[in-house]
Design a protein around this motif. Structure first.
Motif, PDB file in Angstrom:
ATOM      1  N   VAL A 137       0.839  -1.201   0.000  1.00  0.00           N
ATOM      2  CA  VAL A 137       0.000   0.000   0.000  1.00  0.00           C
ATOM      3  C   VAL A 137       0.876   1.254   0.000  1.00  0.00           C
ATOM      4  CG1 VAL A 137      -1.690   1.329   1.325  1.00  0.00           C
ATOM      5  CG2 VAL A 137      -1.948  -1.143   1.098  1.00  0.00           C
ATOM      6  N   PHE A 138       1.929   1.227   0.806  1.00  0.00           N
ATOM      7  CA  PHE A 138       2.826   2.379   0.895  1.00  0.00           C
ATOM      8  C   PHE A 138       3.440   2.720  -0.457  1.00  0.00           C
ATOM      9  CE2 PHE A 138       7.308   3.700   1.333  1.00  0.00           C
ATOM     10  CZ  PHE A 138       7.134   4.953   1.885  1.00  0.00           C
ATOM     11  N   LEU A 139       3.910   1.704  -1.181  1.00  0.00           N
ATOM     12  CA  LEU A 139       4.600   1.949  -2.440  1.00  0.00           C
ATOM     13  C   LEU A 139       3.652   2.228  -3.600  1.00  0.00           C
ATOM     14  CD1 LEU A 139       7.425  -0.759  -2.252  1.00  0.00           C
ATOM     15  CD2 LEU A 139       7.671   1.711  -1.966  1.00  0.00           C
ATOM     16  N   SER A 140       2.442   1.691  -3.528  1.00  0.00           N
ATOM     17  CA  SER A 140       1.528   1.825  -4.665  1.00  0.00           C
ATOM     18  C   SER A 140       0.475   2.907  -4.486  1.00  0.00           C
ATOM     19  CB  SER A 140       0.825   0.487  -4.938  1.00  0.00           C
ATOM     20  OG  SER A 140       0.070   0.072  -3.815  1.00  0.00           O
ATOM     21  N   ARG A 141       0.236   3.349  -3.242  1.00  0.00           N
ATOM     22  CA  ARG A 141      -0.865   4.276  -2.999  1.00  0.00           C
ATOM     23  C   ARG A 141      -0.448   5.594  -2.355  1.00  0.00           C
ATOM     24  NH1 ARG A 141      -4.881   2.308  -6.160  1.00  0.00           N
ATOM     25  NH2 ARG A 141      -5.132   0.051  -5.854  1.00  0.00           N
ATOM     26  N   MET A 142       0.738   5.660  -1.778  1.00  0.00           N
ATOM     27  CA  MET A 142       1.112   6.850  -1.018  1.00  0.00           C
ATOM     28  C   MET A 142       2.141   7.691  -1.778  1.00  0.00           C
ATOM     29  SD  MET A 142       1.249   5.342   2.876  1.00  0.00           S
ATOM     30  CE  MET A 142       1.429   6.992   3.571  1.00  0.00           C
ATOM     31  N   ARG A 143       2.087   8.989  -1.545  1.00  0.00           N
ATOM     32  CA  ARG A 143       2.967   9.915  -2.255  1.00  0.00           C
ATOM     33  C   ARG A 143       4.429   9.657  -1.929  1.00  0.00           C
ATOM     34  NH1 ARG A 143       0.963  15.951  -1.372  1.00  0.00           N
ATOM     35  NH2 ARG A 143       2.806  16.255  -2.705  1.00  0.00           N
ATOM     36  N   LEU A 144       4.711   9.301  -0.674  1.00  0.00           N
ATOM     37  CA  LEU A 144       6.090   9.044  -0.285  1.00  0.00           C
ATOM     38  C   LEU A 144       6.656   7.840  -1.044  1.00  0.00           C
ATOM     39  CD1 LEU A 144       8.445   9.875   1.530  1.00  0.00           C
ATOM     40  CD2 LEU A 144       7.515   8.385   3.309  1.00  0.00           C
ATOM     41  N   GLY A 145       5.819   6.811  -1.237  1.00  0.00           N
ATOM     42  CA  GLY A 145       6.260   5.655  -2.010  1.00  0.00           C
ATOM     43  C   GLY A 145       6.532   6.016  -3.460  1.00  0.00           C
ATOM     44  N   PHE A 146       5.652   6.810  -4.043  1.00  0.00           N
ATOM     45  CA  PHE A 146       5.850   7.261  -5.422  1.00  0.00           C
ATOM     46  C   PHE A 146       7.124   8.101  -5.530  1.00  0.00           C
ATOM     47  CE2 PHE A 146       5.154  10.605  -8.654  1.00  0.00           C
ATOM     48  CZ  PHE A 146       5.058   9.798  -9.781  1.00  0.00           C
ATOM     49  N   ALA A 147       7.366   8.945  -4.535  1.00  0.00           N
ATOM     50  CA  ALA A 147       8.570   9.776  -4.536  1.00  0.00           C
ATOM     51  C   ALA A 147       9.829   8.916  -4.437  1.00  0.00           C
ATOM     52  CB  ALA A 147       8.516  10.776  -3.387  1.00  0.00           C
ATOM     53  N   ALA A 148       9.754   7.809  -3.698  1.00  0.00           N
ATOM     54  CA  ALA A 148      10.906   6.904  -3.594  1.00  0.00           C
ATOM     55  C   ALA A 148      11.249   6.320  -4.963  1.00  0.00           C
ATOM     56  CB  ALA A 148      10.615   5.799  -2.593  1.00  0.00           C
ATOM     57  N   TYR A 149      10.216   5.922  -5.724  1.00  0.00           N
ATOM     58  CA  TYR A 149      10.446   5.424  -7.081  1.00  0.00           C
ATOM     59  C   TYR A 149      11.077   6.514  -7.953  1.00  0.00           C
ATOM     60  CZ  TYR A 149       7.707   1.113  -6.489  1.00  0.00           C
ATOM     61  OH  TYR A 149       7.262  -0.114  -6.101  1.00  0.00           O
ATOM     62  N   MET A 150      10.576   7.729  -7.828  1.00  0.00           N
ATOM     63  CA  MET A 150      11.089   8.833  -8.634  1.00  0.00           C
ATOM     64  C   MET A 150      12.564   9.090  -8.350  1.00  0.00           C
ATOM     65  SD  MET A 150       8.784  10.354 -10.646  1.00  0.00           S
ATOM     66  CE  MET A 150       9.251  12.088 -10.732  1.00  0.00           C
ATOM     67  N   ILE A 151      12.927   9.057  -7.084  1.00  0.00           N
ATOM     68  CA  ILE A 151      14.328   9.285  -6.715  1.00  0.00           C
ATOM     69  C   ILE A 151      15.206   8.174  -7.255  1.00  0.00           C
ATOM     70  CG2 ILE A 151      15.923   9.309  -4.741  1.00  0.00           C
ATOM     71  CD1 ILE A 151      13.799  10.843  -3.192  1.00  0.00           C
ATOM     72  N   GLY A 152      14.716   6.928  -7.193  1.00  0.00           N
ATOM     73  CA  GLY A 152      15.493   5.816  -7.724  1.00  0.00           C
ATOM     74  C   GLY A 152      15.671   5.889  -9.219  1.00  0.00           C
ATOM     75  N   SER A 153      14.682   6.427  -9.914  1.00  0.00           N
ATOM     76  CA  SER A 153      14.776   6.556 -11.376  1.00  0.00           C
ATOM     77  C   SER A 153      15.757   7.652 -11.764  1.00  0.00           C
ATOM     78  CB  SER A 153      13.400   6.854 -11.971  1.00  0.00           C
ATOM     79  OG  SER A 153      12.508   5.797 -11.719  1.00  0.00           O
ATOM     80  N   ASN A 154      15.603   8.808 -11.144  1.00  0.00           N
ATOM     81  CA  ASN A 154      16.507   9.939 -11.434  1.00  0.00           C
ATOM     82  C   ASN A 154      16.315  10.987 -10.353  1.00  0.00           C
ATOM     83  OD1 ASN A 154      17.708  12.363 -12.498  1.00  0.00           O
ATOM     84  ND2 ASN A 154      17.684  11.393 -14.516  1.00  0.00           N
ATOM     85  N   ILE A 155      17.269  11.080  -9.467  1.00  0.00           N
ATOM     86  CA  ILE A 155      17.112  11.968  -8.312  1.00  0.00           C
ATOM     87  C   ILE A 155      17.070  13.434  -8.737  1.00  0.00           C
ATOM     88  CG2 ILE A 155      19.592  12.086  -7.838  1.00  0.00           C
ATOM     89  CD1 ILE A 155      18.824  12.111  -4.830  1.00  0.00           C
ATOM     90  N   GLU A 156      17.811  13.803  -9.780  1.00  0.00           N
ATOM     91  CA  GLU A 156      17.812  15.198 -10.227  1.00  0.00           C
ATOM     92  C   GLU A 156      16.467  15.571 -10.838  1.00  0.00           C
ATOM     93  OE1 GLU A 156      20.034  17.414  -9.582  1.00  0.00           O
ATOM     94  OE2 GLU A 156      21.296  15.936  -8.565  1.00  0.00           O
ATOM     95  N   SER A 157      15.908  14.652 -11.641  1.00  0.00           N
ATOM     96  CA  SER A 157      14.577  14.907 -12.208  1.00  0.00           C
ATOM     97  C   SER A 157      13.529  15.004 -11.110  1.00  0.00           C
ATOM     98  CB  SER A 157      14.204  13.793 -13.188  1.00  0.00           C
ATOM     99  OG  SER A 157      15.087  13.776 -14.290  1.00  0.00           O
ATOM    100  N   ALA A 158      13.666  14.158 -10.100  1.00  0.00           N
ATOM    101  CA  ALA A 158      12.725  14.211  -8.986  1.00  0.00           C
ATOM    102  C   ALA A 158      12.815  15.547  -8.264  1.00  0.00           C
ATOM    103  CB  ALA A 158      13.008  13.066  -8.014  1.00  0.00           C
ATOM    104  N   ARG A 159      14.028  16.047  -8.095  1.00  0.00           N
ATOM    105  CA  ARG A 159      14.216  17.332  -7.425  1.00  0.00           C
ATOM    106  C   ARG A 159      13.592  18.463  -8.244  1.00  0.00           C
ATOM    107  NH1 ARG A 159      19.298  17.044  -6.928  1.00  0.00           N
ATOM    108  NH2 ARG A 159      19.343  16.208  -4.816  1.00  0.00           N
ATOM    109  N   TYR A 160      13.797  18.447  -9.571  1.00  0.00           N
ATOM    110  CA  TYR A 160      13.223  19.485 -10.424  1.00  0.00           C
ATOM    111  C   TYR A 160      11.703  19.366 -10.528  1.00  0.00           C
ATOM    112  CZ  TYR A 160      17.873  20.945 -11.925  1.00  0.00           C
ATOM    113  OH  TYR A 160      19.147  21.429 -11.948  1.00  0.00           O
ATOM    114  N   SER A 161      11.184  18.188 -10.199  1.00  0.00           N
ATOM    115  CA  SER A 161       9.725  17.991 -10.220  1.00  0.00           C
ATOM    116  C   SER A 161       9.051  18.515  -8.961  1.00  0.00           C
ATOM    117  CB  SER A 161       9.405  16.502 -10.387  1.00  0.00           C
ATOM    118  OG  SER A 161       9.915  16.015 -11.608  1.00  0.00           O
ATOM    119  N   GLY A 162       9.835  19.027  -8.043  1.00  0.00           N
ATOM    120  CA  GLY A 162       9.283  19.593  -6.824  1.00  0.00           C
ATOM    121  C   GLY A 162       9.276  18.654  -5.636  1.00  0.00           C
TER     122      GLY A 162
END
Length: 328
Positions: free
Chosen positions: A188-213
């Motif tokens: 539930v944490f990884l699939s439904r919560m914003r923090l889980g989505f943000a963790a995926y974003m950081i793993g994909s590209n931390i700089e893009s995640a930072r520029y995404s706010g």
């Protein structure tokens, strides 16, 4: 064949191919090799042995998704277990009451969170490599635990603690129920919560995640805090299961948790992976170990087979990717 593969991916997800293939392979091989494999005793043993490794794997999974690693999970579990043990000893040892256990468990979880907080802050604000930071924390926790216990162990806990490690509810082991609950919460944490989505974003590209706010520092700190909390839960279960605590309990699980994550389809560079395939991978590893034990093989041989299994799954995954590309 292509339609069958596409339907499988739509139902189970592409990352389930490896774990399910390995599960079928293990069931067929050991089912044919020994008639004792498909027995209640074998699966009961797996059900009791799986939880502590499984919960430690969840503690490893979170940092890997962000492109990191937490090498301190086993010693975080040890320190959490020692914290609970000290509280129980201070309140009478075997005569301690439930309130002492609840207080000790809360402090144990707090110790795990503190360990993750320190690592998360260092990684987030200094950009030091997670391997170096978690390795340093691992060495610190090991040294601290050995200093405080003088290399010994602590035992003698209340009788009501034992069912957490050995009890059953309607025939289902209590530690397995705890593991399933942790898997459900993590899903539930990884699939439904914003923090889980943000963790995926950081793993994909931390700089893009930072520029995404996304506040990448906050997310990294929270990920390592949660990793420490989950490791502390594993430490409490290990205390109940072994009826003792010492520095080094479960040390051999460290590399196996990484193996389970990769076997379960977690991208080693972060950004991709799910909890359910990792859970299936854990079952495969435990069944493999139990099957080899039934055949009279040494535990070290089981470790070697774990490595071979991972190599086989990586080759299978590469072949399947090539097949899908050429079929298009």
């Amino acid at each position: 064949m292509t339609k069958l593969a596409a339907r499988f991916n739509s139902v189970f997800g592409a990352d389930m191919a490896g774990p399910l293939s390995a599960l079928i392979m293990v069931l067929v091989i050991f089912g044919l090799a020994t008639p004792q494999f498909f027995t209640a005793a074998t699966f009961g043993s797996v059900a009791f042995q799986l939880p502590e490794l499984g919960i430690l794997t969840l503690a490893m999974l979170l940092p890997i998704l962000t492109g990191g690693l937490n090498l301190a999970i086993t010693f975080t579990a040890n320190i959490a277990g020692l914290t609970l043990a000290w509280v129980l000893q201070a309140h009478g040892g075997a005569d301690a009451g439930p309130m002492a256990f609840l207080l000790g468990s809360a402090l144990a979880v707090g110790a795990g969170a503190a360990s993750g907080l320190v690592m998360g802050l260092v990684i987030a604000f200094t950009r030091a490599h997670p391997i170096l930071v978690s390795l340093s924390m691992m060495i610190f926790l090991r040294g601290l635990g050995e200093f405080l216990t003088r290399g010994g162990d602590i035992s003698g806990f209340p009788a009501f603690v034992a069912p957490i490690g050995h009890g059953s509810i309607l025939g289902v082991p209590v530690p397995l129920l705890i593991l399933v609950a942790c898997v459900a919460v993590m899903h539930v944490f990884l699939s439904r919560m914003r923090l889980g989505f943000a963790a995926y974003m950081i793993g994909s590209n931390i700089e893009s995640a930072r520029y995404s706010g996304i506040n990448t520092r906050k997310v990294l700190v929270m990920v390592y805090v949660l990793s420490g909390v989950i490791a502390a839960i594993a430490g409490i279960i290990m205390l109940a299961r072994f009826n003792s605590v010492r520095v080094g309990h479960g040390e051999s699980y460290l590399l196996i948790t990484v193996l389970a994550c990769f076997l379960g389809g977690i991208n080693p560079f972060g950004g991709f992976g799910r909890v359910v395939p990792v859970f299936v991978a854990l079952i495969v590893l435990q069944l493999l170990s139990s099957g080899l034990n039934l055949l009279g093989a040494n535990q070290h041989l089981a470790t070697a087979f774990w490595g071979l299994l991972l190599i086989a799954v990586m080759i299978l995954r590469w072949v399947s990717v090539k097949f899908i590309k050429t079929s298009r």
